[in-house]
Scaffold this motif. Sequence first.
Motif, PDB file in Angstrom:
ATOM      1  N   PHE A 102       0.756  -1.171  -0.094  1.00  0.00           N
ATOM      2  CA  PHE A 102       0.044  -0.384  -0.160  1.00  0.00           C
ATOM      3  C   PHE A 102       0.804   1.138   0.319  1.00  0.00           C
ATOM      4  N   HIS A 103       2.458   1.626   0.678  1.00  0.00           N
ATOM      5  CA  HIS A 103       3.104   2.358   0.866  1.00  0.00           C
ATOM      6  C   HIS A 103       3.041   2.453  -0.829  1.00  0.00           C
ATOM      7  N   ARG A 104       4.105   1.539  -1.379  1.00  0.00           N
ATOM      8  CA  ARG A 104       4.404   1.687  -3.145  1.00  0.00           C
ATOM      9  C   ARG A 104       3.151   2.050  -4.001  1.00  0.00           C
ATOM     10  N   GLN A 105       1.401   1.927  -3.534  1.00  0.00           N
ATOM     11  CA  GLN A 105       1.327   2.163  -4.517  1.00  0.00           C
ATOM     12  C   GLN A 105       0.243   3.431  -3.844  1.00  0.00           C
ATOM     13  N   SER A 106       0.625   3.948  -2.561  1.00  0.00           N
ATOM     14  CA  SER A 106       0.084   5.037  -2.321  1.00  0.00           C
ATOM     15  C   SER A 106       1.052   6.288  -2.259  1.00  0.00           C
ATOM     16  N   ARG A 107       2.333   6.535  -1.625  1.00  0.00           N
ATOM     17  CA  ARG A 107       3.275   6.889  -1.756  1.00  0.00           C
ATOM     18  C   ARG A 107       2.417   7.703  -0.049  1.00  0.00           C
ATOM     19  N   ASP A 108       1.807   7.259   1.020  1.00  0.00           N
ATOM     20  CA  ASP A 108       2.331   7.013   1.731  1.00  0.00           C
ATOM     21  C   ASP A 108       2.617   6.862   3.387  1.00  0.00           C
ATOM     22  N   ARG A 109       3.392   7.729   4.110  1.00  0.00           N
ATOM     23  CA  ARG A 109       4.454   7.432   4.850  1.00  0.00           C
ATOM     24  C   ARG A 109       3.536   7.379   5.593  1.00  0.00           C
ATOM     25  N   LEU A 110       2.149   7.100   6.324  1.00  0.00           N
ATOM     26  CA  LEU A 110       2.014   5.967   7.439  1.00  0.00           C
ATOM     27  C   LEU A 110       1.349   4.259   7.189  1.00  0.00           C
ATOM     28  N   PHE A 111       1.567   4.232   5.266  1.00  0.00           N
ATOM     29  CA  PHE A 111       1.668   2.495   5.532  1.00  0.00           C
ATOM     30  C   PHE A 111       3.979   1.976   5.793  1.00  0.00           C
ATOM     31  N   ALA A 112       4.327   2.869   5.119  1.00  0.00           N
ATOM     32  CA  ALA A 112       5.712   2.795   5.706  1.00  0.00           C
ATOM     33  C   ALA A 112       5.838   2.533   7.402  1.00  0.00           C
ATOM     34  N   PHE A 113       5.594   3.813   8.329  1.00  0.00           N
ATOM     35  CA  PHE A 113       5.212   3.401   9.426  1.00  0.00           C
ATOM     36  C   PHE A 113       5.426   2.177   9.628  1.00  0.00           C
ATOM     37  N   PHE A 114       3.744   1.654  10.000  1.00  0.00           N
ATOM     38  CA  PHE A 114       3.177   0.329   9.933  1.00  0.00           C
ATOM     39  C   PHE A 114       3.870  -0.762   9.500  1.00  0.00           C
ATOM     40  N   ALA A 115       4.454  -1.100   7.680  1.00  0.00           N
ATOM     41  CA  ALA A 115       5.237  -1.582   8.079  1.00  0.00           C
ATOM     42  C   ALA A 115       6.730  -1.871   8.479  1.00  0.00           C
ATOM     43  N   LEU A 116       7.270  -0.762   8.501  1.00  0.00           N
ATOM     44  CA  LEU A 116       8.527  -1.495   9.560  1.00  0.00           C
ATOM     45  C   LEU A 116       8.083  -1.639  10.996  1.00  0.00           C
ATOM     46  N   ALA A 117       7.209  -1.142  11.409  1.00  0.00           N
ATOM     47  CA  ALA A 117       6.288  -1.649  12.582  1.00  0.00           C
ATOM     48  C   ALA A 117       6.511  -3.230  12.978  1.00  0.00           C
ATOM     49  N   PHE A 118       5.475  -3.632  11.744  1.00  0.00           N
ATOM     50  CA  PHE A 118       5.137  -5.261  11.695  1.00  0.00           C
ATOM     51  C   PHE A 118       6.353  -6.021  10.935  1.00  0.00           C
ATOM     52  N   ALA A 119       7.318  -5.691  10.481  1.00  0.00           N
ATOM     53  CA  ALA A 119       8.436  -6.140  10.009  1.00  0.00           C
ATOM     54  C   ALA A 119       9.776  -6.180  11.408  1.00  0.00           C
ATOM     55  N   LEU A 120       9.166  -5.258  12.544  1.00  0.00           N
ATOM     56  CA  LEU A 120      10.192  -5.535  13.687  1.00  0.00           C
ATOM     57  C   LEU A 120       9.466  -6.473  15.252  1.00  0.00           C
ATOM     58  N   MET A 121       8.397  -6.403  15.188  1.00  0.00           N
ATOM     59  CA  MET A 121       7.183  -7.276  15.459  1.00  0.00           C
ATOM     60  C   MET A 121       7.952  -8.370  15.468  1.00  0.00           C
ATOM     61  N   GLY A 122       8.094  -8.651  14.303  1.00  0.00           N
ATOM     62  CA  GLY A 122       8.769 -10.305  13.318  1.00  0.00           C
ATOM     63  C   GLY A 122       9.847 -10.577  14.386  1.00  0.00           C
ATOM     64  N   LEU A 123      10.799  -9.569  14.108  1.00  0.00           N
ATOM     65  CA  LEU A 123      12.229  -9.338  14.465  1.00  0.00           C
ATOM     66  C   LEU A 123      12.319  -9.607  15.989  1.00  0.00           C
ATOM     67  N   HIS A 124      10.962  -8.899  16.230  1.00  0.00           N
ATOM     68  CA  HIS A 124      11.466  -9.161  18.488  1.00  0.00           C
ATOM     69  C   HIS A 124      10.838 -10.721  18.304  1.00  0.00           C
ATOM     70  N   ASN A 125       9.587 -11.708  17.548  1.00  0.00           N
ATOM     71  CA  ASN A 125       9.466 -13.539  17.574  1.00  0.00           C
ATOM     72  C   ASN A 125      10.720 -13.749  17.489  1.00  0.00           C
ATOM     73  N   LEU A 126      11.059 -13.796  16.045  1.00  0.00           N
ATOM     74  CA  LEU A 126      12.541 -14.300  15.706  1.00  0.00           C
ATOM     75  C   LEU A 126      13.160 -14.338  17.146  1.00  0.00           C
ATOM     76  N   LEU A 127      13.830 -13.233  17.165  1.00  0.00           N
ATOM     77  CA  LEU A 127      15.015 -12.912  18.387  1.00  0.00           C
ATOM     78  C   LEU A 127      14.156 -13.604  20.005  1.00  0.00           C
ATOM     79  N   GLY A 128      12.939 -13.955  20.141  1.00  0.00           N
ATOM     80  CA  GLY A 128      12.686 -14.319  21.155  1.00  0.00           C
ATOM     81  C   GLY A 128      12.594 -16.002  21.439  1.00  0.00           C
ATOM     82  N   THR A 129      12.484 -16.328  20.303  1.00  0.00           N
ATOM     83  CA  THR A 129      12.883 -17.273  20.022  1.00  0.00           C
ATOM     84  C   THR A 129      14.388 -18.217  20.449  1.00  0.00           C
TER      85      THR A 129
END
Length: 91
Positions: free
Chosen positions: A24-51
């Motif tokens: 959605f960020h690539r389609q709309s160039r809205d920074r909100l979607f970029a923030f959300f994408a980065l946040a969810f990637a970090l939460m995935g990284l947290h799960n990986l590190l926790g495991t």
Amino acid sequence: MLKTLLDGAVMMAYLACALFFLRFHRQSRDRLFAFFALAFALMGLHNLLGTVVGQDLDSENRHYLYVVRLVAYLLILGGIWDKNRAGRSAR
């Protein structure tokens, strides 16, 4: 064993959400979607590190891993703030 499998499934879901918002960020160039994408990637990284790393740490030192999740939540709040701030100047 089952906990590791479930952590992997949750990590995959977080990364799928990150790709969803990145599209959605690539389609709309809205920074909100970029923030959300980065946040969810970090939460995935947290799960990986926790495991991976969390099994080696005792319960007293495991709290340092939650800094990654805190940064992810701050990114979501920052993205919402940025979106609302940008909306006011457009009026």
